[in-house]
Design a protein around this motif. Structure first.
Motif, mmCIF file in Angstrom:
data_model
loop_
_atom_site.group_PDB
_atom_site.id
_atom_site.type_symbol
_atom_site.label_atom_id
_atom_site.label_comp_id
_atom_site.label_asym_id
_atom_site.label_seq_id
_atom_site.Cartn_x
_atom_site.Cartn_y
_atom_site.Cartn_z
ATOM 1 N N GLN A 3 82.976 37.161 -8.982
ATOM 2 C CA GLN A 3 82.871 36.992 -7.535
ATOM 3 C C GLN A 3 84.254 36.831 -6.903
ATOM 4 O O GLN A 3 84.540 37.403 -5.851
ATOM 5 C CB GLN A 3 82.002 35.766 -7.208
ATOM 6 N N ILE A 4 85.108 36.064 -7.555
ATOM 7 C CA ILE A 4 86.478 35.913 -7.058
ATOM 8 C C ILE A 4 87.161 37.272 -7.009
ATOM 9 O O ILE A 4 87.856 37.617 -6.038
ATOM 10 C CB ILE A 4 87.285 34.947 -7.950
ATOM 11 N N ALA A 5 86.979 38.080 -8.053
ATOM 12 C CA ALA A 5 87.643 39.380 -8.139
ATOM 13 C C ALA A 5 87.223 40.310 -7.014
ATOM 14 O O ALA A 5 87.990 41.183 -6.605
ATOM 15 C CB ALA A 5 87.340 40.028 -9.498
ATOM 16 N N MET A 6 86.010 40.140 -6.514
ATOM 17 C CA MET A 6 85.524 41.000 -5.439
ATOM 18 C C MET A 6 85.958 40.516 -4.063
ATOM 19 O O MET A 6 85.837 41.245 -3.084
ATOM 20 C CB MET A 6 83.999 41.108 -5.503
ATOM 21 N N LYS A 7 86.482 39.293 -3.982
ATOM 22 C CA LYS A 7 86.783 38.720 -2.673
ATOM 23 C C LYS A 7 88.253 38.358 -2.506
ATOM 24 O O LYS A 7 88.677 37.977 -1.420
ATOM 25 C CB LYS A 7 85.910 37.474 -2.434
ATOM 26 N N TRP A 8 89.031 38.424 -3.560
ATOM 27 C CA TRP A 8 90.462 38.107 -3.490
ATOM 28 C C TRP A 8 91.203 39.169 -4.291
ATOM 29 O O TRP A 8 90.688 39.657 -5.298
ATOM 30 C CB TRP A 8 90.718 36.720 -4.089
ATOM 31 N N ASP A 9 92.384 39.499 -3.865
ATOM 32 C CA ASP A 9 93.198 40.455 -4.599
ATOM 33 C C ASP A 9 93.437 39.908 -6.010
ATOM 34 O O ASP A 9 94.149 38.930 -6.199
ATOM 35 C CB ASP A 9 94.532 40.663 -3.864
ATOM 36 N N SER A 10 92.826 40.566 -7.010
ATOM 37 C CA SER A 10 92.800 40.016 -8.368
ATOM 38 C C SER A 10 94.186 39.719 -8.918
ATOM 39 O O SER A 10 94.393 38.717 -9.615
ATOM 40 C CB SER A 10 92.078 40.981 -9.315
ATOM 41 N N GLN A 11 95.147 40.589 -8.640
ATOM 42 C CA GLN A 11 96.469 40.374 -9.220
ATOM 43 C C GLN A 11 97.172 39.166 -8.620
ATOM 44 O O GLN A 11 98.204 38.726 -9.135
ATOM 45 C CB GLN A 11 97.334 41.619 -9.037
ATOM 46 N N ASN A 12 96.614 38.606 -7.554
ATOM 47 C CA ASN A 12 97.186 37.406 -6.951
ATOM 48 C C ASN A 12 96.399 36.149 -7.316
ATOM 49 O O ASN A 12 96.458 35.141 -6.621
ATOM 50 C CB ASN A 12 97.259 37.550 -5.433
ATOM 51 N N VAL A 13 95.653 36.232 -8.409
ATOM 52 C CA VAL A 13 94.922 35.073 -8.932
ATOM 53 C C VAL A 13 95.550 34.684 -10.271
ATOM 54 O O VAL A 13 95.739 35.527 -11.146
ATOM 55 C CB VAL A 13 93.429 35.388 -9.129
ATOM 56 N N ILE A 14 95.898 33.407 -10.415
ATOM 57 C CA ILE A 14 96.520 32.904 -11.644
ATOM 58 C C ILE A 14 95.626 31.805 -12.213
ATOM 59 O O ILE A 14 95.315 30.832 -11.520
ATOM 60 C CB ILE A 14 97.933 32.361 -11.372
#
Length: 813
Positions: free
Chosen positions: A347-358
């Motif tokens: 769900q996070i991957a669909m709502k936030w730019d994945s490469q900016n998640v750490i």
């Protein structure tokens, strides 16, 4: 469901509505005050307010918060005033606004807040300026613009941001050369290339990529497990762990609500990024509490999606754009069940730019609870880490377990490229190699679980990892491993700003002092706290905990700057266009500089910079970003040495002149943030939000609250309270609570000093002109770049020095 209101005080009910209005408004007796509090907290909570309880004021507050609330408004309140308020909401979505109420100005404002708002802008209002503004904010909005309006110029503007933009190009704009260039960078784009442009080189690039990595295709579409026993497998079977786990005894501490936004670094708005963070969500506890009597798989998935939506809902659209330079840190203990974690992260991957998640894992993820482990079939630590590592790779997210992640500037990307170094690479790279990477990095993060090797009270012996790690000696070795890498980084890049992201507190895995200048974020102990001091900077105040329903993000602001010329000696240099662009990028200075003739001169002295440009005719200009301006003054000196010899005295005199004014701006900025405003400073203006501002008059030091739709449409208010009551009612309670209605005491600036300073440049009294000049001088005051020059200034500064000397001598006598 919460108990009936009779068991809660009015203050407690209001606090619940502040925490999660969308949920609690469904379970309380509705009063006008309850409804108003709910829509101020979450506009979409209007959905659960019956039409008979709605008032015009409640509906207006709801749509001002979120345009989508308009679909729940009673028809009797749907009028022009409400439609306009909705169009100008905090979260604009023009699809709910009748076209007859839309104007060019409303569309411009909506797109300035959210680039994707252009999808519902009528054809006639999609001006070139509006389309450019949308594409600059997010190149992907090219696909939302009417195809008839996608000009070649607009398409190439989007292409500069990301080659993937070609998939939105009208076919007539595509060329063989453009397609080849794009596919060389990203082979997947070959599916958007017309057959007539499918050259052999394009086909080969795709083959090469597939051969290099067969798993490169990102996959965030999850296969749904069609299993009626989903709840039994992943929720009810683990209920014993919710209350009986030994960690509850030590970890269950009521989280404090510490609301803050801390600027670790000062700087320009376009030189700052927001670092959002959250830890210890503990989804298993929340799912069981939400569905004590069972639920379908779809209900559980929908609930997790709602958790993610609420978590992200607090980010104002004018602060978080679709394309952004902000990062999200998730610091462990999302769930002790891999399947639940997987649903959450997809769900996070669909709502936030994945490469900016750490992401770092927590000790609960290491339980790796599943149907197999419930049968006492444990897995090794390495197997668990590999399983999560594989998931995050598929989702395009950054997973840190003793890794160093940097965002290093590269001309192929306007936001820099991500470099993730393993433990082996950190030790194998020389000190010079590590420093070279970090010298061009706008973000550096070291992360991992950390473990509790240094904690003698709460560790593996208390079962915090269940069966995965039950040896105290193994735990100590794991912490020592993290510490060894940390020590290597201290030794090699200790003078750079580094974020240390670990689930366990620093003191659990390291017995050294905190490193001054580094930023530490952690979770685990549910003791919400943060410190900002010369000795240490710690953000550990968003540990959600087991029972806290307020799942929101917190953030701090961090400069994304780096100085390319930091190690260069003082002197006058000829630099390339690329070096100049790299330097500006590193300091967060936006510009467009396409000149390729002439020569760029960089003057560096005592930490100050001044850039000049000499054209092919020998004429010398001052460089202000991408613009050339004549060097001011009567003589317009045409040799660089004049400016080099005077730049230090000029620069430091200007800094001293504006020191008091800068202090006042900072105080006003802090003041605005105390009641929930943005506090962004640009020139003489401090933003409360997109429309509401404070203007600090540089001549007399007066603070002017005003509301502006454009440069020419401004409304001045007698005080901040009046401004907020009319335009930001959601901030008024906190404003009255935190400020007592008082503007901080602001010393008046010296009329004589600023009159001399501004009269040199400002031909009129319009507020934006002095703000523009002061904004220009902010480059000098903030990042040591001189972008204004006039010999009158040099003379005025020298005169001031002489007068000051006379005064001092007179006082001594």
């Amino acid at each position: 469901m919460i108990n009936k209101p009779k068991n809660y005080s009015e203050e407690e009910i209001m606090q619940l509505l502040k925490q999660d209005a969308y949920y609690y408004i469904q379970h309380i007796d509705l009063t006008n005050d309850h409804c108003m509090m709910a829509v101020k907290s979450d506009g979409l909570s209007l959905k659960f307010i019956p039409k008979r309880n709605q008032t015009k004021e409640i509906c207006m507050s709801a749509v001002r918060r979120n345009t989508r609330a308009i679909k729940y408004v009673s028809k009797k309140f749907l009028d022009e005033e409400l439609y306009i308020a909705a169009a100008l909401s905090d979260e604009p979505y023009l699809g709910y606004i009748p076209k007859k109420y839309l104007t060019q100005e409303i569309c411009d404002i909506a797109v300035s807040k959210r680039a994707d708002a252009i999808s519902n802008v009528p054809y006639e209002y999609q001006t070139m300026e509006l389309r450019k503004a949308a594409v600059v904010k997010d190149w992907r909005t090219l696909g939302l613009i009417d195809k008839r309006k996608r000009s070649k110029k607009l398409c190439m503007m989007a292409y500069k941001y990301d080659v993937e933009a070609i998939k939105y190009f009208p076919e007539k704009i595509l060329t063989k050369e453009l397609c080849e260039e794009a596919v060389m960078i990203e082979p997947l784009l070959s599916i958007h290339v017309p057959n007539r442009f499918l050259t052999e080189s394009i086909r080969q690039a795709l083959v090469d990529r597939e051969t290099e990595d067969s798993s490169y295709i990102p996959n965030i579409i999850e296969e749904t497990e069609q299993d009626e026993r989903f709840y039994e497998k992943y929720v009810s079977s683990s209920v014993d762990l919710l209350d009986l786990t030994p960690s509850v005894k030590y970890e269950l501490i009521a989280p404090e609500s510490i609301l803050h936004e801390a600027d670790v670094d000062g700087g320009f708005d376009n030189g700052l990024r927001s670092i959002y963070y959250i830890s210890d969500i503990h989804l298993n506890h929340k799912i069981h509490k939400k569905f004590p009597n069972g639920a379908t798989e779809l209900e559980i998935r929908s609930y997790i999606e709602s958790v993610v939506d609420r978590m992200l809902s607090g980010i104002a659209p004018n602060e978080y754009s679709i394309i952004n330079d902000d990062f999200l840190l998730i610091i462990g203990d999302v769930s002790f069940d891999y399947k639940i974690s997987e649903i959450f992260y997809r769900q996070i991957a669909m709502k936030w730019d994945s490469q900016n998640v750490i992401i770092t894992l927590g000790n609960h993820e290491l339980w790796n609870y599943s149907e197999s482990t419930s049968l006492n079939m444990s897995q090794s630590l390495d197997n668990i880490l590999d399983k999560y590592r594989s998931l995050f790779k598929k989702l395009g997210m950054n997973f840190l377990e003793n890794n160093l992640l940097t965002v290093t500037y590269d001309f192929t990307s306007p936001y820099g490229k991500l470099i993730c170094l393993s433990e082996r690479e950190i030790f194998e790279y020389s000190k010079e190699q590590l420093r070279e990477i970090c010298s061009r990095s706008s973000l550096i993060v070291f992360g991992g679980v950390g473990f509790s090797g240094m904690n003698e009270e709460f560790n593996a012996l208390n079962g915090i990892y269940r069966n995965t790690i039950n040896s105290r000696n193994d735990e100590i070795l794991l912490s020592q491993k993290t510490k060894n890498i940390y020590d290597r980084l201290i030794d090699t890049i200790g003078d750079y700003k580094v974020i240390v992201q670990s689930h366990m507190p620093f003191t659990d895995w390291n017995n050294d002092d905190y490193h001054s200048g580094w930023i530490y974020v952690h979770g685990h102990n549910h003791r919400n706290e943060f410190y900002i001091s010369k000795e240490k900077t710690v953000f550990a105040d968003n540990q959600i905990g087991y029972d806290n329903p307020n799942i929101t993000l917190k953030r701090f602001s961090l400069t994304s700057n780096y100085d390319l010329f930091h190690d260069w000696a003082d002197g006058i240099y000829a630099v390339s266009r690329e070096e100049y662009l790299d330097f500006c990028k590193g300091l967060g200075i936006s510009l467009d500089f396409n000149r390729r003739d002439g020569e760029i001169k960089m003057l560096k002295r005592d930490g100050l910079y001044l850039f000049m440009y000499r054209n092919n005719n020998g004429r010398l200009y001052l460089l202000k970003g991408g613009r050339l301006t004549k060097v001011g003054g009567k003589f317009e000196y045409q040799f660089e040495s004049y400016y080099y010899n005077n730049m230090v005295s000029f620069g430091y005199a200007i800094k001293n002149l504006f020191e008091k004014y800068d202090t006042m701006l900072k105080r006003l900025s802090d003041y605005v943030r105390t009641f929930g405003g943005r506090g962004t400073v640009h020139g003489c203006i401090i933003d409360i939000d997109f429309y509401n501002h404070l203007y600090l008059n540089p001549i007399d030091g007066k603070v002017v609250p005003y509301y502006a739709l454009s440069k020419y449409e401004k409304w001045v208010y007698k005080d901040v309270k009046s401004l907020l009551l009319e335009n930001c009612p959601e901030l008024i309670d906190k404003y009255l609570e935190t400020t007592k209605g008082n503007v901080p005491s602001i010393e008046h600036t010296s009329v004589e000093e600023y009159a001399v300073a501004l009269a040199t440049y400002v031909p009129e009294t319009d507020m934006y002109e002095p703000s523009r000049i002061i904004r220009s001088f902010q480059y000098l005051r903030e990042v040591n770049v001189i972008r204004e020059w006039d010999d009158k200034w040099v003379q005025n500064i020298n005169n001031m020095r002489i007068e000051n000397v006379k005064i001092q001598l007179g006082n001594e006598v």
